[in-house]
Scaffold this active site. Structure first.
Site, short mmCIF file in Angstrom:
data_model
loop_
_atom_site.label_atom_id
_atom_site.label_comp_id
_atom_site.label_asym_id
_atom_site.label_seq_id
_atom_site.Cartn_x
_atom_site.Cartn_y
_atom_site.Cartn_z
N ASP A 1 0.83 -1.21 0.00
CA ASP A 1 0.00 0.00 0.00
C ASP A 1 0.86 1.26 0.00
O ASP A 1 2.00 1.26 0.48
CB ASP A 1 -0.92 -0.02 1.24
CG ASP A 1 -2.13 0.90 1.08
OD1 ASP A 1 -2.39 1.37 -0.05
OD2 ASP A 1 -2.80 1.15 2.09
N ASN B 1 -10.53 -2.61 -6.18
CA ASN B 1 -9.76 -1.54 -6.84
C ASN B 1 -10.33 -1.11 -8.20
O ASN B 1 -9.95 -0.08 -8.75
CB ASN B 1 -8.28 -1.92 -6.99
CG ASN B 1 -7.50 -1.86 -5.69
OD1 ASN B 1 -6.61 -2.67 -5.46
ND2 ASN B 1 -7.83 -0.92 -4.83
C1 IPE Z 1 -5.47 -2.77 -0.59
O1 IPE Z 1 -5.10 -1.43 -0.73
C2 IPE Z 1 -5.36 -3.46 -1.90
C3 IPE Z 1 -4.01 -3.57 -2.44
C4 IPE Z 1 -2.91 -3.21 -1.83
C5 IPE Z 1 -3.94 -4.16 -3.74
P1 IPE Z 1 -6.19 -0.28 -0.93
O2 IPE Z 1 -5.43 0.98 -0.97
O3 IPE Z 1 -7.05 -0.60 -2.08
O4 IPE Z 1 -7.04 -0.45 0.42
P2 IPE Z 1 -8.05 0.53 1.12
O5 IPE Z 1 -9.05 0.94 0.08
O6 IPE Z 1 -7.27 1.70 1.61
O7 IPE Z 1 -8.63 -0.28 2.22
C1 IPE Z 2 -1.30 0.29 -3.50
O1 IPE Z 2 -1.12 1.66 -3.48
C2 IPE Z 2 -1.49 -0.27 -4.89
C3 IPE Z 2 -2.87 -0.61 -5.24
C4 IPE Z 2 -3.87 -0.68 -4.41
C5 IPE Z 2 -3.13 -0.87 -6.63
P1 IPE Z 2 -2.35 2.67 -3.51
O2 IPE Z 2 -2.67 2.97 -4.92
O3 IPE Z 2 -3.46 2.14 -2.70
O4 IPE Z 2 -1.71 3.94 -2.81
P2 IPE Z 2 -2.42 4.92 -1.80
O5 IPE Z 2 -2.99 4.09 -0.71
O6 IPE Z 2 -3.47 5.64 -2.59
O7 IPE Z 2 -1.32 5.82 -1.33
MG MG Z 3 -4.06 2.37 -0.76
#
Ligand code: IPE
Ligand code: IPE
Ligand code: MG
Length: 224
Positions: free
Chosen positions: A15, A63
């Site tokens: 994340d 996502n």
């Molecule tokens: C969880 O991260 C999914 C992945 C790392 C692929 P998100 O960024 O989507 O999670 P939430 O929405 O903050 O819970």
């Molecule tokens: C994790 O990084 C990757 C995916 C969930 C695809 P994020 O895209 O969730 O990054 P933040 O949480 O917005 O910083």
């Molecule tokens: Mg995230």
């Protein structure tokens, strides 16, 4: 690192790609690119130190709710990154499996995934599960429909990720599971760090391993 205190199965919620990019005034896509590069580095390192299974969360079933531009990038760029790194993975002994739904991702990415799985299928080193269009509810519902006898072992056999997690890491400071490996983390140790995924270096990985080595895992029994 002491081998006997090393977790067998490490899972990571990758994340913070977006926040890493934002901090640098870069587009979110740049964060996803760096995150992808970092996955290659950390997977090789984990294999080198003796981790047997590494399961990473790269794209969740939730996502798809993100802006089209971002989803499009995440559905196309990985194919290119796989092709760029294919020789590296052919030479390593890591076995790569992509876990998740296969019915919603573009054909080009599907082909790259199939190739990646194929060139690493006989490898005897660490198993790297890349969870992509993965959600634990989806994984569990599919497994429950397939099991004939409801035992813990039978459920495991029907899951995509077939082993319990020893250590779950989440980067970027969020304290939640976000529909990842609900069954497999029943007795996992948790490690949360504020570092964003693209800046989660080998040194940070070692910190997590050291933290794990100090844990006293009791599994409901008493302190050893
Ligand atoms: C969880 O991260 C999914 C992945 C790392 C692929 P998100 O960024 O989507 O999670 P939430 O929405 O903050 O819970
Ligand atoms: C994790 O990084 C990757 C995916 C969930 C695809 P994020 O895209 O969730 O990054 P933040 O949480 O917005 O910083
Ligand atoms: Mg995230």
């Amino acid at each position: 690192m002491e081998k006997e205190k090393l977790p067998r199965h490490v899972a990571i919620i990758l994340d913070g790609n977006g926040r890493w990019a934002k901090k640098r005034l870069l587009p979110r896509q740049a964060g996803h690119y760096q995150g992808g590069q970092n996955l290659v580095t950390i997977a090789q390192y984990a294999n080198q130190v003796g981790i047997k299974m590494l399961t990473v969360y790269a794209f969740s079933t939730e996502n798809w709710k993100r802006p089209k531009e971002e989803v499009d990038y995440l559905m196309t760029k990985p194919a290119q990154m796989i092709m760029e790194n294919i020789e590296k993975f052919k030479k390593s002994d890591i076995k790569i499996l992509i876990q998740g739904r296969k019915d919603r991702i573009p054909e080009k990415l599907l082909n790259a995934i199939r190739l990646l799985e194929d060139v690493t299928k006989d490898h005897q080193g660490m198993v790297l599960n890349i969870c992509f269009d993965y959600g634990s509810y989806d994984e569990l519902l599919t497994a429950f429909k397939a099991v004939k006898e409801f035992t813990v072992e039978e459920v495991y056999k029907n899951l995509m990720v077939k082993e319990p997690v020893d250590l779950l890491i989440r980067t970027s400071g969020e304290l939640r599971i976000s529909n990842f490996l609900l069954w497999q983390i029943a007795y996992a140790e948790f490690y949360f760090t504020k570092k964003h995924w693209p800046e989660f270096t080998k040194k940070e990985f070692n910190k997590a391993m050291k933290s794990y080595a100090k844990r006293n895992r009791r599994f409901g029994g008493l302190k050893q």
